[in-house]
Design a protein around this motif. Structure first.
Motif, mmCIF file in Angstrom:
data_model
loop_
_atom_site.group_PDB
_atom_site.id
_atom_site.type_symbol
_atom_site.label_atom_id
_atom_site.label_comp_id
_atom_site.label_asym_id
_atom_site.label_seq_id
_atom_site.Cartn_x
_atom_site.Cartn_y
_atom_site.Cartn_z
ATOM 1 N N PHE A 81 42.576 52.905 25.813
ATOM 2 C CA PHE A 81 42.131 52.233 27.184
ATOM 3 C C PHE A 81 42.947 53.068 28.085
ATOM 4 O O PHE A 81 42.194 53.309 29.348
ATOM 5 N N ALA A 82 44.116 53.347 28.224
ATOM 6 C CA ALA A 82 44.769 54.089 29.047
ATOM 7 C C ALA A 82 44.282 55.489 29.484
ATOM 8 O O ALA A 82 43.890 55.954 30.592
ATOM 9 N N TYR A 83 43.609 56.068 28.371
ATOM 10 C CA TYR A 83 42.917 57.322 28.770
ATOM 11 C C TYR A 83 41.566 57.166 29.339
ATOM 12 O O TYR A 83 41.204 57.964 30.152
ATOM 13 N N ARG A 84 40.967 56.155 28.965
ATOM 14 C CA ARG A 84 39.830 55.802 29.803
ATOM 15 C C ARG A 84 39.945 55.645 31.255
ATOM 16 O O ARG A 84 39.017 56.019 31.970
ATOM 17 N N GLN A 85 40.751 54.619 31.359
ATOM 18 C CA GLN A 85 41.114 54.359 32.666
ATOM 19 C C GLN A 85 41.507 55.840 33.707
ATOM 20 O O GLN A 85 41.146 55.740 34.516
ATOM 21 N N MET A 86 42.418 56.507 32.931
ATOM 22 C CA MET A 86 42.802 57.801 33.498
ATOM 23 C C MET A 86 41.549 58.537 34.018
ATOM 24 O O MET A 86 41.513 59.185 34.987
ATOM 25 N N LYS A 87 40.692 58.535 33.115
ATOM 26 C CA LYS A 87 39.260 59.516 33.232
ATOM 27 C C LYS A 87 38.561 58.929 34.456
ATOM 28 O O LYS A 87 38.106 59.494 35.158
ATOM 29 N N ILE A 88 38.308 57.470 34.361
ATOM 30 C CA ILE A 88 37.550 56.776 35.227
ATOM 31 C C ILE A 88 38.004 56.991 36.872
ATOM 32 O O ILE A 88 37.386 57.414 37.611
ATOM 33 N N ILE A 89 39.482 56.772 36.925
ATOM 34 C CA ILE A 89 39.953 57.076 38.414
ATOM 35 C C ILE A 89 39.959 58.443 38.619
ATOM 36 O O ILE A 89 39.595 58.630 39.665
ATOM 37 N N ALA A 90 40.335 59.306 37.702
ATOM 38 C CA ALA A 90 40.156 60.849 38.188
ATOM 39 C C ALA A 90 38.903 61.253 38.589
ATOM 40 O O ALA A 90 38.689 61.738 39.886
ATOM 41 N N VAL A 91 37.433 60.844 37.967
ATOM 42 C CA VAL A 91 36.447 60.852 38.319
ATOM 43 C C VAL A 91 35.936 60.582 39.752
ATOM 44 O O VAL A 91 35.520 60.964 40.489
ATOM 45 N N ALA A 92 36.460 59.163 39.933
ATOM 46 C CA ALA A 92 36.127 58.352 41.267
ATOM 47 C C ALA A 92 36.874 58.989 42.280
ATOM 48 O O ALA A 92 36.258 59.687 43.300
#
Length: 131
Positions: A81-92
């Motif tokens: 979940f932490a990895y997924r959140q990191m990727k979503i925020i980075a992309v945004a």
């Protein structure tokens, strides 16, 4: 951050160190993340591409190599979940802004309970033009 475990049985660590039942084994994740024999001669360098293969796809590493989320049967349940959140925020953020490091030639750390950047880390974020 220091972390440790108590050995429940006699064992041998990957480097050949013998551990007896009841021994405490402590490690420093901060230091392990900067060891050249684990990460290579450029261990001190910020290189996110070290996690990618030649095709640019994510290349999983052993959870015992990057121990921020621990490994084995007690690996953090929130890791994915932490990895997924990191990727979503980075992309945004990268979609809507350009970032430039400002005011630093050499970034150094101040080791405390959590890792701080000495003097702060100033970024200049400018909006990207609309497509």
């Amino acid at each position: 951050m220091q972390d440790g475990r108590c050995s429940e049985a006699d064992d041998i660590l990957p480097d050949g160190t013998r551990v007896k039942k009841g021994d405490l084994v402590n490690y420093l994740a901060y230091s392990m993340g900067r060891m050249s024999y684990i990460w290579g001669d450029d261990a001190q360098d910020f290189r996110p591409e070290r996690w990618l293969n030649d095709d640019g796809a994510f290349q999983p590493q052993s959870p015992f190599k990057f121990v921020a989320f621990h490994g084995g049967p007690r690996i953090c349940l929130g890791r994915d979940f932490a990895y997924r959140q990191m990727k979503i925020i980075a992309v945004a953020l990268l979609r809507y802004f350009r970032f430039q490091l400002g005011g630093h030639d050499n970034v150094t750390y101040k080791t405390m309970f959590t890792l701080h950047i000495h003097g702060g880390l100033y970024l200049c974020a400018t909006p990207r033009p609309a497509p």
